[in-house]
Design an enzyme around this catalytic site. Sequence first.
Site, PDB file in Angstrom:
ATOM      1  N   HIS A   2       0.870  -1.174   0.000  1.00  0.00           N
ATOM      2  CA  HIS A   2       0.000   0.000   0.000  1.00  0.00           C
ATOM      3  C   HIS A   2       0.907   1.223   0.000  1.00  0.00           C
ATOM      4  O   HIS A   2       2.026   1.192   0.512  1.00  0.00           O
ATOM      5  CB  HIS A   2      -0.870  -0.028   1.268  1.00  0.00           C
ATOM      6  CG  HIS A   2      -1.942   1.005   1.309  1.00  0.00           C
ATOM      7  ND1 HIS A   2      -1.692   2.319   1.639  1.00  0.00           N
ATOM      8  CD2 HIS A   2      -3.281   0.922   1.108  1.00  0.00           C
ATOM      9  CE1 HIS A   2      -2.828   2.999   1.632  1.00  0.00           C
ATOM     10  NE2 HIS A   2      -3.806   2.179   1.296  1.00  0.00           N
TER      11      HIS A   2
ATOM     12  N   ASP B   8       3.238  -3.762   7.884  1.00  0.00           N
ATOM     13  CA  ASP B   8       1.910  -3.179   7.638  1.00  0.00           C
ATOM     14  C   ASP B   8       0.888  -4.285   7.863  1.00  0.00           C
ATOM     15  O   ASP B   8       0.738  -5.181   7.042  1.00  0.00           O
ATOM     16  CB  ASP B   8       1.837  -2.641   6.216  1.00  0.00           C
ATOM     17  CG  ASP B   8       0.445  -2.112   5.850  1.00  0.00           C
ATOM     18  OD1 ASP B   8      -0.448  -2.119   6.725  1.00  0.00           O
ATOM     19  OD2 ASP B   8       0.250  -1.694   4.699  1.00  0.00           O
TER      20      ASP B   8
ATOM     21  N   GLN C 118      -4.296  -5.190   6.672  1.00  0.00           N
ATOM     22  CA  GLN C 118      -5.159  -6.212   6.078  1.00  0.00           C
ATOM     23  C   GLN C 118      -5.036  -7.555   6.777  1.00  0.00           C
ATOM     24  O   GLN C 118      -5.756  -8.502   6.437  1.00  0.00           O
ATOM     25  CB  GLN C 118      -4.816  -6.382   4.595  1.00  0.00           C
ATOM     26  CG  GLN C 118      -5.030  -5.132   3.754  1.00  0.00           C
ATOM     27  CD  GLN C 118      -6.489  -4.746   3.636  1.00  0.00           C
ATOM     28  OE1 GLN C 118      -7.379  -5.574   3.807  1.00  0.00           O
ATOM     29  NE2 GLN C 118      -6.752  -3.482   3.343  1.00  0.00           N
TER      30      GLN C 118
ATOM     31  N   LYS D 195     -10.860  -0.945   9.700  1.00  0.00           N
ATOM     32  CA  LYS D 195     -10.898  -2.176   8.911  1.00  0.00           C
ATOM     33  C   LYS D 195     -11.245  -3.398   9.766  1.00  0.00           C
ATOM     34  O   LYS D 195     -11.384  -4.500   9.247  1.00  0.00           O
ATOM     35  CB  LYS D 195      -9.555  -2.406   8.212  1.00  0.00           C
ATOM     36  CG  LYS D 195      -9.178  -1.338   7.190  1.00  0.00           C
ATOM     37  CD  LYS D 195      -7.863  -1.674   6.516  1.00  0.00           C
ATOM     38  CE  LYS D 195      -7.338  -0.513   5.685  1.00  0.00           C
ATOM     39  NZ  LYS D 195      -8.187  -0.215   4.528  1.00  0.00           N
TER      40      LYS D 195
ATOM     41  N   CYS E  76      -4.848   2.471  -3.844  1.00  0.00           N
ATOM     42  CA  CYS E  76      -3.670   3.054  -3.167  1.00  0.00           C
ATOM     43  C   CYS E  76      -2.490   2.089  -3.220  1.00  0.00           C
ATOM     44  O   CYS E  76      -1.708   1.989  -2.264  1.00  0.00           O
ATOM     45  CB  CYS E  76      -3.992   3.429  -1.729  1.00  0.00           C
ATOM     46  SG  CYS E  76      -5.295   4.665  -1.565  1.00  0.00           S
TER      47      CYS E  76
END
Length: 401
Positions: free
Chosen positions: A117, A194, A197, A220, A357
């Site tokens: 991302h 990151d 997700q 999220k 993104c």
Amino acid sequence: MNITNIKKEFPVFDAHKDLCYLDSAASSLKPRRVIEKMDYYYNNLSCNVHRGVYGLSYQATDMYEEARNLVANFIGSEFEEVVFTRGASASLNLVALSYGMDNINEGDEVITSELEHHSSHMPWFNVCKKKHATLKYIPLTKEGRITVENFMKVLTDKTKVVALTYVSNVMGYITPIKEIIEICHQRGIIVSVDGAQAVPHMKINVKELDCDFLSFSGHKMLGPSGVGVLYGKKKLLDKMNPVEFGGDMADVVEKDSQTYKDAPYKFETGTPMIAEVIGLGEACRILDEIGLDEIGSYENMLAKKAIELLSQIEDVEIYNKNTDTGVIAFNIKGVHPHDAASIYDKNHVCIRAGHHCAQLITSFLGQISTTRASFYLYNTMDDVYKLVDSVKEARDFFKSF
């Protein structure tokens, strides 16, 4: 998992009976308990935390710090290792601006990937540019995956930081991050993950993973927008300097000297996102009650069924048929995703079209835009069929011209 009962906990389905929401990778829907927890704060307290010497402020502070404890338990960290931020992007930037700017020097190397991302690799692009360091990208496989073998191809004695996604927001692939972390730590390399997700869909214990930093967002994972988390190992957070200064993070302030509070508070200047933090804590509680292993397994089942049915439609190109999660990236050949999205919207199918993104992986796929469907715990097999029917309708409509 009783999906019927779970759906009843999301007020948006009361307001939109025909809603087929397949954009949870962008932002999840919010359960009633999270909303009610935030409402309780606004209706009954609505005051600041950490400052007031009166009962309402004490209660608000207790709720705020209880949420920090819930988040810490959720990811298996220590209480002091949870920093609240505005979101995953803010967390990832904090690592780059604080740790990166103080520890990356000319000639050093930072490793990232094309799966990232923008919020994962752009902060390090900025650091490397300013510090005259080199940003290197792991070669992806033909399928678009990160492998340990390809990671080793770009790893050198000059590598100081590795910044990688745990789960791709476009391809749904899971990075072999634990193996990469083990290799990095043998060489004294710091790893920033990151987890935006990953955290909402799979159980993560940061101590077992041994990552140095983990960033994720509340919105999220059933929580509110405007709040995120940076997990950092205490020994690293203690050495890092704040990048924002002001109220609540200061310890002693004099004309010619200033000191700061210990982590995590030195990174949380100003009035925090009080209601949002409280809502995030409740979201963690809900996900733990349901069970992330069950949630992840259920999403994968829906995604695999959707891929099976979409693969039978002529002119549909699926870019990640072997997705590891509930994310599917596809296009209708000859039809721009934004055009197709107009048909999906007409049918109340909420789906994302664009570069998400993540322009590097979109370019890797040879596309300017893709369509992304993402499943979560409130989706059903009916949503799969609505998606497939809408794709057929969009294909037939635009191919008729």
